[in-house]
Write a protein that holds these residues in place. Structure first.
Motif, PDB file in Angstrom:
ATOM      1  N   ALA A 187      -1.869  31.688  -5.385  1.00 17.56           N
ATOM      2  CA  ALA A 187      -2.724  31.566  -4.205  1.00 17.56           C
ATOM      3  C   ALA A 187      -3.130  30.118  -3.964  1.00 17.56           C
ATOM      4  O   ALA A 187      -3.121  29.641  -2.809  1.00 17.56           O
ATOM      5  N   ALA A 188      -3.478  29.396  -5.021  1.00 11.82           N
ATOM      6  CA  ALA A 188      -3.895  28.007  -4.863  1.00 11.82           C
ATOM      7  C   ALA A 188      -2.753  27.153  -4.309  1.00 11.82           C
ATOM      8  O   ALA A 188      -2.940  26.379  -3.354  1.00 11.82           O
ATOM      9  N   ILE A 189      -1.580  27.292  -4.899  1.00  8.52           N
ATOM     10  CA  ILE A 189      -0.433  26.493  -4.468  1.00  8.52           C
ATOM     11  C   ILE A 189      -0.028  26.854  -3.041  1.00  8.52           C
ATOM     12  O   ILE A 189       0.223  25.984  -2.202  1.00  8.52           O
ATOM     13  N   THR A 190       0.015  28.150  -2.747  1.00  6.09           N
ATOM     14  CA  THR A 190       0.406  28.598  -1.411  1.00  6.09           C
ATOM     15  C   THR A 190      -0.608  28.153  -0.368  1.00  6.09           C
ATOM     16  O   THR A 190      -0.234  27.677   0.721  1.00  6.09           O
ATOM     17  N   GLY A 191      -1.882  28.299  -0.674  1.00  5.52           N
ATOM     18  CA  GLY A 191      -2.915  27.909   0.274  1.00  5.52           C
ATOM     19  C   GLY A 191      -2.848  26.434   0.627  1.00  5.52           C
ATOM     20  O   GLY A 191      -2.919  26.053   1.803  1.00  5.52           O
ATOM     21  N   VAL A 192      -2.708  25.577  -0.381  1.00  4.04           N
ATOM     22  CA  VAL A 192      -2.619  24.138  -0.129  1.00  4.04           C
ATOM     23  C   VAL A 192      -1.356  23.808   0.672  1.00  4.04           C
ATOM     24  O   VAL A 192      -1.388  22.998   1.607  1.00  4.04           O
ATOM     25  N   ALA A 193      -0.242  24.437   0.321  1.00  8.80           N
ATOM     26  CA  ALA A 193       1.010  24.175   1.042  1.00  8.80           C
ATOM     27  C   ALA A 193       0.883  24.540   2.521  1.00  8.80           C
ATOM     28  O   ALA A 193       1.374  23.810   3.398  1.00  8.80           O
ATOM     29  N   ILE A 194       0.220  25.660   2.810  1.00 11.10           N
ATOM     30  CA  ILE A 194       0.031  26.067   4.206  1.00 11.10           C
ATOM     31  C   ILE A 194      -0.836  25.046   4.944  1.00 11.10           C
ATOM     32  O   ILE A 194      -0.535  24.665   6.092  1.00 11.10           O
ATOM     33  N   LEU A 195      -1.897  24.570   4.317  1.00 13.85           N
ATOM     34  CA  LEU A 195      -2.756  23.577   4.950  1.00 13.85           C
ATOM     35  C   LEU A 195      -1.999  22.280   5.213  1.00 13.85           C
ATOM     36  O   LEU A 195      -2.164  21.655   6.275  1.00 13.85           O
ATOM     37  N   GLN A 196      -1.167  21.874   4.275  1.00 18.32           N
ATOM     38  CA  GLN A 196      -0.393  20.657   4.474  1.00 18.32           C
ATOM     39  C   GLN A 196       0.676  20.846   5.560  1.00 18.32           C
ATOM     40  O   GLN A 196       0.990  19.913   6.291  1.00 18.32           O
ATOM     41  N   TYR A 197       1.220  22.035   5.651  1.00 18.00           N
ATOM     42  CA  TYR A 197       2.175  22.302   6.727  1.00 18.00           C
ATOM     43  C   TYR A 197       1.467  22.316   8.077  1.00 18.00           C
ATOM     44  O   TYR A 197       1.993  21.822   9.071  1.00 18.00           O
ATOM     45  N   PRO A 212       0.839  -1.198   0.000  1.00 21.01           N
ATOM     46  CA  PRO A 212       0.000   0.000   0.000  1.00 21.01           C
ATOM     47  C   PRO A 212       0.872   1.244   0.000  1.00 21.01           C
ATOM     48  O   PRO A 212       2.013   1.225   0.462  1.00 21.01           O
ATOM     49  N   SER A 213       0.323   2.332  -0.495  1.00 22.31           N
ATOM     50  CA  SER A 213       1.089   3.568  -0.594  1.00 22.31           C
ATOM     51  C   SER A 213       1.395   4.155   0.774  1.00 22.31           C
ATOM     52  O   SER A 213       0.519   4.236   1.635  1.00 22.31           O
ATOM     53  N   PRO A 214       2.640   4.605   0.974  1.00 20.85           N
ATOM     54  CA  PRO A 214       2.992   5.305   2.210  1.00 20.85           C
ATOM     55  C   PRO A 214       2.986   6.821   2.046  1.00 20.85           C
ATOM     56  O   PRO A 214       3.453   7.540   2.924  1.00 20.85           O
ATOM     57  N   THR A 215       2.459   7.337   0.919  1.00 19.03           N
ATOM     58  CA  THR A 215       2.675   8.746   0.591  1.00 19.03           C
ATOM     59  C   THR A 215       1.425   9.617   0.673  1.00 19.03           C
ATOM     60  O   THR A 215       1.477  10.786   0.310  1.00 19.03           O
ATOM     61  N   GLU A 216       0.296   9.091   1.153  1.00 21.10           N
ATOM     62  CA  GLU A 216      -0.921   9.899   1.193  1.00 21.10           C
ATOM     63  C   GLU A 216      -0.982  10.762   2.444  1.00 21.10           C
ATOM     64  O   GLU A 216      -0.587  10.341   3.529  1.00 21.10           O
ATOM     65  N   SER A 217      -1.500  11.962   2.281  1.00 17.47           N
ATOM     66  CA  SER A 217      -1.610  12.905   3.382  1.00 17.47           C
ATOM     67  C   SER A 217      -2.643  12.428   4.399  1.00 17.47           C
ATOM     68  O   SER A 217      -3.589  11.708   4.074  1.00 17.47           O
ATOM     69  N   VAL A 218      -2.466  12.857   5.642  1.00 15.06           N
ATOM     70  CA  VAL A 218      -3.378  12.456   6.711  1.00 15.06           C
ATOM     71  C   VAL A 218      -4.636  13.312   6.741  1.00 15.06           C
ATOM     72  O   VAL A 218      -5.580  13.000   7.463  1.00 15.06           O
ATOM     73  N   LEU A 231      -5.093  33.550   7.058  1.00 10.06           N
ATOM     74  CA  LEU A 231      -5.130  32.087   7.091  1.00 10.06           C
ATOM     75  C   LEU A 231      -4.368  31.543   8.286  1.00 10.06           C
ATOM     76  O   LEU A 231      -4.680  30.466   8.805  1.00 10.06           O
ATOM     77  N   THR A 232      -3.392  32.294   8.763  1.00  4.42           N
ATOM     78  CA  THR A 232      -2.580  31.833   9.895  1.00  4.42           C
ATOM     79  C   THR A 232      -3.364  31.735  11.195  1.00  4.42           C
ATOM     80  O   THR A 232      -2.877  31.160  12.160  1.00  4.42           O
ATOM     81  N   GLU A 233      -4.590  32.254  11.234  1.00  2.00           N
ATOM     82  CA  GLU A 233      -5.382  32.137  12.462  1.00  2.00           C
ATOM     83  C   GLU A 233      -5.788  30.689  12.729  1.00  2.00           C
ATOM     84  O   GLU A 233      -6.266  30.353  13.813  1.00  2.00           O
ATOM     85  N   LEU A 234      -5.570  29.819  11.736  1.00  8.42           N
ATOM     86  CA  LEU A 234      -5.920  28.411  11.904  1.00  8.42           C
ATOM     87  C   LEU A 234      -4.852  27.627  12.646  1.00  8.42           C
ATOM     88  O   LEU A 234      -5.044  26.447  12.942  1.00  8.42           O
ATOM     89  N   ARG A 235      -3.732  28.259  12.959  1.00  8.10           N
ATOM     90  CA  ARG A 235      -2.576  27.511  13.462  1.00  8.10           C
ATOM     91  C   ARG A 235      -2.858  26.750  14.760  1.00  8.10           C
ATOM     92  O   ARG A 235      -2.236  25.716  15.028  1.00  8.10           O
ATOM     93  N   ASP A 236      -3.774  27.240  15.576  1.00  9.06           N
ATOM     94  CA  ASP A 236      -4.060  26.580  16.846  1.00  9.06           C
ATOM     95  C   ASP A 236      -5.281  25.671  16.785  1.00  9.06           C
ATOM     96  O   ASP A 236      -5.662  25.074  17.795  1.00  9.06           O
ATOM     97  N   GLN A 237      -5.883  25.556  15.620  1.00 12.82           N
ATOM     98  CA  GLN A 237      -7.066  24.705  15.483  1.00 12.82           C
ATOM     99  C   GLN A 237      -6.638  23.262  15.272  1.00 12.82           C
ATOM    100  O   GLN A 237      -5.704  22.986  14.515  1.00 12.82           O
ATOM    101  N   PRO A 238      -7.277  22.301  15.945  1.00 12.44           N
ATOM    102  CA  PRO A 238      -6.900  20.892  15.749  1.00 12.44           C
ATOM    103  C   PRO A 238      -7.168  20.421  14.333  1.00 12.44           C
ATOM    104  O   PRO A 238      -7.984  21.019  13.609  1.00 12.44           O
ATOM    105  N   TRP A 255      -1.545  20.843   8.992  1.00 10.25           N
ATOM    106  CA  TRP A 255      -2.191  19.620   9.458  1.00 10.25           C
ATOM    107  C   TRP A 255      -1.741  18.353   8.717  1.00 10.25           C
ATOM    108  O   TRP A 255      -2.029  17.251   9.167  1.00 10.25           O
ATOM    109  N   GLY A 256      -1.077  18.508   7.593  1.00  9.97           N
ATOM    110  CA  GLY A 256      -0.771  17.344   6.764  1.00  9.97           C
ATOM    111  C   GLY A 256       0.621  16.795   6.997  1.00  9.97           C
ATOM    112  O   GLY A 256       1.116  16.730   8.123  1.00  9.97           O
ATOM    113  N   ASP A 257       1.293  16.440   5.886  1.00  6.91           N
ATOM    114  CA  ASP A 257       2.586  15.761   5.993  1.00  6.91           C
ATOM    115  C   ASP A 257       3.758  16.638   5.598  1.00  6.91           C
ATOM    116  O   ASP A 257       4.856  16.147   5.349  1.00  6.91           O
ATOM    117  N   LEU A 258       3.567  17.971   5.552  1.00  4.97           N
ATOM    118  CA  LEU A 258       4.680  18.877   5.295  1.00  4.97           C
ATOM    119  C   LEU A 258       5.186  19.513   6.580  1.00  4.97           C
ATOM    120  O   LEU A 258       6.179  20.243   6.561  1.00  4.97           O
TER     121      LEU A 258
END
Length: 244
Positions: free
Chosen positions: A228-238, A70-76, A178-185, A240-243
Motif C-alpha cells: 500500500a505504501a509503495i503503490t500510494g506513493v507511486a500513484i501520487l508521483q504519477y 545541482p541535482s536534476p532528479t528531485e520531484s516537483v 484515491l483516483t478521485e484526485l486525478r482532476d485536482q491541481p 502530480w510528480g515526475d512519473l
C-alpha cells in the motif's frame, strides 16, 4: 561502462580533492573492484552531484572533482510518507522504495497494531540503519537528495505536526478511491498516512480525519502495508510528480 556513485558529506566544489572515508575505500576496492583512474560520481545528499577520477592508493582514496551541478532528479511535489512501524525487512523495503520514488520526508509512526516497538537506544540504532538504507537507495537510483527521516513518534503526535496542504490516509474501508484526485491541481505538498500489517483502527482513521486527512482506498483488494505504501506513493508521483 557504468559510472559508480558514492555518497560524500561535502559541499562538492569544482577542482577540490575529496578524501574518501575508510569504509568507502573498502567498498570501492573490495566490493566494486574499482581501479585507480576510473571515473566516479559523488553526491552529497543535499541536492548536489559531482564527477571526477578516482585516485586509489593502498589504504586510502581521493577524488579530484572535475565538474559539479545541482541535482536534476528531485520531484516537483514534496511528499511526506507517514509509515506505521513494521517488522524489520518490511519497514526497510518501504523506506528503500520511498527513496527511489522521490519521497521528501519519511515519518515512522507508532500505531495500535504496530508489532515493532522501538525506544531509546534501539530507536536511534534503527534510524541510523534506515539512513544507511536511504544512502544506498540514492546511490542506486541516481538521486542526490536524502529524504529527511523524522524521529519515531506516536500517531497523534505525528498527525498534530503534519502541515502538508493535502493530507491523505489509506483505508480499505473508505468509500472513495484515491483516483478521485486525478482532476485536482498539483498541491504544494502531500502527506500520505499508511497503517501497519493489521491496518489502522477505525478510531485512528477518525483521528486522522479530524486532523484534516482524507480517507481514500486503493481499490477492492486489501493490500499489505508495504504494498500500500509503495503503490500510494507511486500513484501520487504519477498524478502530480515526475512519473507522469
Amino acid at each position: 561502462m557504468r559510472v559508480r556513485r558514492v555518497f560524500v558529506d561535502d559541499a562538492l566544489q569544482d577542482g577540490r580533492d575529496i578524501d574518501l572515508p575508510a569504509e568507502t575505500v573498502n567498498y570501492l576496492r573490495n566490493v566494486l573492484r574499482l581501479k585507480d583512474g576510473q571515473p566516479l560520481e559523488l553526491f552529497n545528499g543535499r541536492g548536489r552531484r559531482a564527477s571526477g577520477l578516482l585516485s586509489l592508493a593502498r589504504r586510502e582514496a581521493r577524488v579530484r572533482i572535475e565538474a559539479s551541478e545541482p541535482s536534476p532528479t528531485e520531484s516537483v511535489v514534496p511528499i511526506t510518507l507517514l509509515a506505521a512501524l513494521a517488522k524489520g525487512e518490511k519497514m526497510e523495503l518501504v523506506i528503500q522504495k520511498a527513496v527511489e520514488l522521490g519521497v521528501t520526508t519519511i515519518a515512522p509512526v507508532e500505531t495500535e497494531r504496530s508489532v515493532l516497538e522501538l525506544k531509546g537506544a534501539r530507536a536511534e540504532k534503527r534510524i541510523a540503519r534506515w539512513r544507511q538504507i536511504m544512502i544506498n537507495a540514492c546511490e542506486q537510483c541516481g538521486r542526490d537528495t536524502l529524504p529527511e527521516i523524522e524521529p519515531i513518534r506516536s500517531l497523534p503526535d505525528a498527525l498534530a505536526t503534519t502541515d502538508s496542504p493535502l493530507r491523505l490516509v489509506l483505508d480499505p474501508r473508505a468509500a472513495r478511491p484515491l483516483t478521485e484526485l486525478r482532476d485536482q491541481p498539483r498541491p504544494e505538498g502531500v502527506a500520505l498516512l499508511v497503517g501497519p500489517e493489521g491496518g489502522l483502527t477505525e478510531d485512528e482513521v477518525a483521528t486522522a480525519v479530524d486532523h484534516g486527512f482524507r480517507a481514500l482506498t486503493l481499490g477492492p483488494r486489501v493490500l499489505r502495508a508495504e504494498t500500500a505504501a509503495i503503490t500510494g506513493v507511486a500513484i501520487l508521483q504519477y498524478q502530480w510528480g515526475d512519473l507522469g
